[in-house]
Write an enzyme that holds these catalytic residues in place. Sequence first.
Site, PDB file in Angstrom:
ATOM      1  N   HIS A   1      46.235  30.259  32.409  1.00 21.19           N
ATOM      2  CA  HIS A   1      46.723  31.184  33.435  1.00 21.19           C
ATOM      3  C   HIS A   1      45.650  32.208  33.815  1.00 21.19           C
ATOM      4  CE1 HIS A   1      50.267  32.042  35.884  1.00 21.19           C
ATOM      5  NE2 HIS A   1      49.756  33.247  35.986  1.00 21.19           N
ATOM      6  N   VAL A   2      45.329  32.218  35.090  1.00 21.52           N
ATOM      7  CA  VAL A   2      44.269  33.108  35.584  1.00 21.52           C
ATOM      8  C   VAL A   2      44.612  34.557  35.245  1.00 21.52           C
ATOM      9  CG1 VAL A   2      45.278  33.207  37.919  1.00 21.52           C
ATOM     10  CG2 VAL A   2      42.856  33.718  37.582  1.00 21.52           C
ATOM     11  N   HIS A   3      43.629  35.266  34.707  1.00 17.98           N
ATOM     12  CA  HIS A   3      43.863  36.664  34.332  1.00 17.98           C
ATOM     13  C   HIS A   3      42.669  37.528  34.705  1.00 17.98           C
ATOM     14  CE1 HIS A   3      42.394  34.287  30.883  1.00 17.98           C
ATOM     15  NE2 HIS A   3      41.755  35.354  30.461  1.00 17.98           N
ATOM     16  N   LEU A   4      42.990  38.645  35.363  1.00 13.85           N
ATOM     17  CA  LEU A   4      41.965  39.624  35.743  1.00 13.85           C
ATOM     18  C   LEU A   4      41.832  40.647  34.617  1.00 13.85           C
ATOM     19  CD1 LEU A   4      40.139  40.909  38.041  1.00 13.85           C
ATOM     20  CD2 LEU A   4      42.141  42.337  38.568  1.00 13.85           C
TER      21      LEU A   4
END
Length: 242
Positions: A119-122
Site C-alpha cells: 500500500h502506497v504510503h507518503l
Amino acid sequence: MAPPPLAALRQYASVASPASLPPTVLFGHTDKTLTVYDKYNKSLFHLLVLPRSPALGSEAELESLQTLLKTKDRARDVLAALAESGETARKQIQEEMTERYGWSWGVRMGFHAVPSMLHVHLHVMSDDLLGEAMKNKKHYNSFHPTKGFWLPLEDVQAWLEADDEYYKRMSKLPKAQYEPLLKESLSCFRCDKELKTIPALKTHLQEEWDAKEKRELAKGKKRKAQGAPDGEDDAKKAKAEE
DNA sequence: GTTCTAGAAC
DNA sequence: GTTCTAGAAC
C-alpha cells in the site's frame, strides 16, 4: 519471529471507519486519506499518509507508488490528496515541536523508491533522522534526503506532469537501480562528513542537531528580548536555514 | 518491515 | 574482549 506485517498498511487503508482504529495507530483521517504513526520511527516525528480504499482506488491500484503511477489521472488525484493531508500533518507536527522543544524544524514528505510494505504510503517526517528505530545503514540511506532512494513528493509530482516518457519510466522504478544505494557508505546529510559505523553516525547527527537547537533557541531569546512576537514566523525562518 | 545472532572487525 | 554488521528467519 512472526512473518513481516506486509499488509498492515493495506488493512488500515481499507478500514470503513478509521475512528475505530486505536489512538496509538491513528493520527487523523479524511474521506480520502488516513494518517498513521510510523510504528518504527526513523525521525523524532514520523507519520505515514495512506490513500483510502476504495475512495481513491482499489487495493491493487494503490498497492505501491509503481502501480499507482500506471494511471496518470489517478496518480495526479491521489498525490494531490496525499499532499493535502501531508501538509495538514506537517503543521500539526510543527506545533507539537514548538510545544515540546520550544522551536520547530523542517518536516519533509516523500516516498521510498522501493517500498517494503504493501500500500502506497507518503512519509511525513521531521528532518532530524534521530528516531529510536534508526538502527542500520539500510534505514539511514533509505531516508537520506539526496541519495536518490528517497523521492521527495514534489519531485514525483513534477515528474508526473513533465512528460509522458518520464512518467512511463517512473512507473517502473527498477529495484536494480535503487537498491545498491542502500549499501553506500554513511555520510552526514547535513555536512557530508563520512562516518564509518552507525553508532558513530548517530553520535554525529545528535551533535549536529544539538548545535542547531542551541542556535535556534538563542535566536528565539534574542527575538523576545527585542520585543518581537514569537511563534508564527519561527517555522519559516527555521526552514529557510535548513 | 523487525529480530536475532554468528563471526568479522577493531 | 567488545562492538558492530549483515544475513536468515523451516
